[in-house]
Enzyme design. Structure first.
Site, PDB file in Angstrom:
ATOM      1  CB  SER A   1       2.074   7.380 -11.129  1.00  0.00           C
ATOM      2  OG  SER A   1       2.544   7.797  -9.874  1.00  0.00           O
ATOM      3  CG  HIS A   2      -2.236   3.634  -7.557  1.00  0.00           C
ATOM      4  ND1 HIS A   2      -3.442   3.759  -7.286  1.00  0.00           N
ATOM      5  CD2 HIS A   2      -1.592   2.797  -6.561  1.00  0.00           C
ATOM      6  CE1 HIS A   2      -3.729   3.068  -6.226  1.00  0.00           C
ATOM      7  NE2 HIS A   2      -2.601   2.414  -5.971  1.00  0.00           N
ATOM      8  CG  MET A   3       3.096   3.504  -6.247  1.00  0.00           C
ATOM      9  SD  MET A   3       1.936   2.883  -4.893  1.00  0.00           S
ATOM     10  CE  MET A   3       3.093   2.370  -3.653  1.00  0.00           C
TER      11      MET A   3
END
Length: 146
Positions: free
Chosen positions: A102-104
């Site tokens: 995921s991006h985070m």
């Protein structure tokens, strides 16, 4: 795997062509929740970095009210709109939803911020009740300290 047997036994009692009664629907929902929470591993966090951090917890609704420096932030689902958190020098991040790619998770890896991404609703709820938490990413552990 007893949950699978329960589902099979219960499903055999239902007839495909008949509408499901509210009681049957409730029972199926309980079985689904049991399987998700106990058999599918609701608490399979994706740990980022090999660092350890111990700090106060800040909930999503409080991030604009508190100095976030070195704090562990709990956010249900963090999208790219939360990138500004890294400029606040957060100490760690915990999310309810999300995966290793995921991006985070990627941003935490880039910034060297220990994180537990996608810990599941049950664990996330417990972490949000805590005042102080330790994330030990190397050992894949989160401890509620206070």
């Amino acid at each position: 795997m007893s949950g699978v047997v329960i589902v099979d036994d219960y499903a055999d009692e239902l007839v495909e062509d008949e509408p499901i009664s509210p009681e049957d629907e409730k029972n199926l929902k309980e079985i689904e929740d049991y399987i998700f929470n106990n058999l599918m591993g609701d608490d399979d966090e994706n740990f980022v970095t090999l660092k350890k951090v111990e700090s106060d917890v800040v909930l999503e609704e409080d991030i604009s009210k508190i100095d976030l420096k070195n704090k562990i932030i709990c956010i249900k689902s963090a999208d790219p709109g939360y990138d500004y958190l890294f400029s606040k020098r957060i100490g760690g991040l915990i999310t309810c939803y999300g995966g290793a790619n995921s991006h985070m998770a990627i941003r935490c890896a880039e910034m060297g911020v220990p994180a537990a991404i996608g810990c599941g609703e049950s664990s996330f709820s417990n972490y949000c009740k805590a005042k102080k938490i330790e994330i030990d990413a190397a050992n894949k552990q989160i401890k509620i300290l206070l």
